[in-house]
Motif scaffolding. Structure first.
Motif, mmCIF file in Angstrom:
data_model
loop_
_atom_site.group_PDB
_atom_site.id
_atom_site.type_symbol
_atom_site.label_atom_id
_atom_site.label_comp_id
_atom_site.label_asym_id
_atom_site.label_seq_id
_atom_site.Cartn_x
_atom_site.Cartn_y
_atom_site.Cartn_z
ATOM 1 N N LEU A 198 -11.049 -1.154 -19.793
ATOM 2 C CA LEU A 198 -11.435 -2.073 -20.860
ATOM 3 C C LEU A 198 -12.226 -1.333 -21.933
ATOM 4 C CD1 LEU A 198 -12.621 -5.036 -18.604
ATOM 5 C CD2 LEU A 198 -10.464 -4.854 -19.834
ATOM 6 N N LYS A 208 -7.174 -2.346 -18.044
ATOM 7 C CA LYS A 208 -6.811 -3.378 -19.028
ATOM 8 C C LYS A 208 -5.680 -4.245 -18.493
ATOM 9 C CE LYS A 208 -8.024 -1.522 -23.541
ATOM 10 N NZ LYS A 208 -7.535 -1.060 -24.842
ATOM 11 N N LYS A 209 -4.693 -3.607 -17.858
ATOM 12 C CA LYS A 209 -3.550 -4.347 -17.332
ATOM 13 C C LYS A 209 -4.000 -5.363 -16.280
ATOM 14 C CE LYS A 209 0.826 -3.835 -14.929
ATOM 15 N NZ LYS A 209 1.760 -2.978 -14.247
ATOM 16 N N TRP A 221 -6.962 -6.636 -15.911
ATOM 17 C CA TRP A 221 -7.805 -7.646 -16.547
ATOM 18 C C TRP A 221 -6.943 -8.705 -17.236
ATOM 19 C CZ3 TRP A 221 -12.405 -9.495 -15.998
ATOM 20 C CH2 TRP A 221 -12.935 -10.349 -16.967
ATOM 21 N N GLN A 222 -5.883 -8.289 -17.930
ATOM 22 C CA GLN A 222 -4.991 -9.248 -18.579
ATOM 23 C C GLN A 222 -4.336 -10.162 -17.538
ATOM 24 O OE1 GLN A 222 -4.700 -10.040 -21.804
ATOM 25 N NE2 GLN A 222 -6.339 -8.560 -22.081
ATOM 26 N N GLU A 223 -3.945 -9.591 -16.414
ATOM 27 C CA GLU A 223 -3.355 -10.398 -15.342
ATOM 28 C C GLU A 223 -4.381 -11.371 -14.781
ATOM 29 O OE1 GLU A 223 -1.812 -7.409 -12.734
ATOM 30 O OE2 GLU A 223 -0.103 -7.013 -14.048
ATOM 31 N N LEU A 252 -6.833 -12.734 -16.480
ATOM 32 C CA LEU A 252 -7.009 -13.814 -17.459
ATOM 33 C C LEU A 252 -5.924 -14.883 -17.284
ATOM 34 C CD1 LEU A 252 -8.049 -11.823 -20.648
ATOM 35 C CD2 LEU A 252 -9.524 -13.104 -19.070
ATOM 36 N N GLU A 253 -4.693 -14.462 -17.014
ATOM 37 C CA GLU A 253 -3.620 -15.429 -16.759
ATOM 38 C C GLU A 253 -3.875 -16.189 -15.450
ATOM 39 O OE1 GLU A 253 -1.138 -16.362 -18.840
ATOM 40 O OE2 GLU A 253 -2.274 -15.085 -20.212
#
Length: 91
Positions: free
Chosen positions: A17, A36-37, A39-41, A43-44
């Motif tokens: 991040l 980052k990958k 973290w994005q997962e 968030l979903e």
């Protein structure tokens, strides 16, 4: 140069991040150990939890639940899905 971490979820070196998601020890643990990958997962996944459990994220109870789920998602056995959850159909 990108901030690189050994991702706790993917068990490999990945781009981290840009900054800690919150100003706490746990936020810095995520910054130092989550890509980052991943973290994005998260968030979903978090959106799904908020919707399925009909959580109000501004309440202390919801925040505590989400932190527990986040801890499990990244550093435990994984966040559990609600019993009634049906994943959206692929298409």
């Amino acid at each position: 140069m990108a901030h690189m971490v050994f991702c706790a979820k993917y068990k490999q070196e990945m781009e981290g991040l840009d900054e800690a998601p919150f100003d706490s020890d746990f936020g810095h643990k995520i910054y130092n150990n989550v890509s980052k990958k991943a973290w994005q997962e998260w968030l979903e996944h978090q959106k799904m939890l908020l919707n399925e459990y009909r959580l109000q994220p501004w309440t202390p109870q919801a925040q505590e639940f989400l932190v527990e789920q986040m801890q499990q998602y990244f550093f435990g056995d994984g966040s559990t899905l609600p019993k009634e959850y049906v994943p959206p159909a692929a298409g």
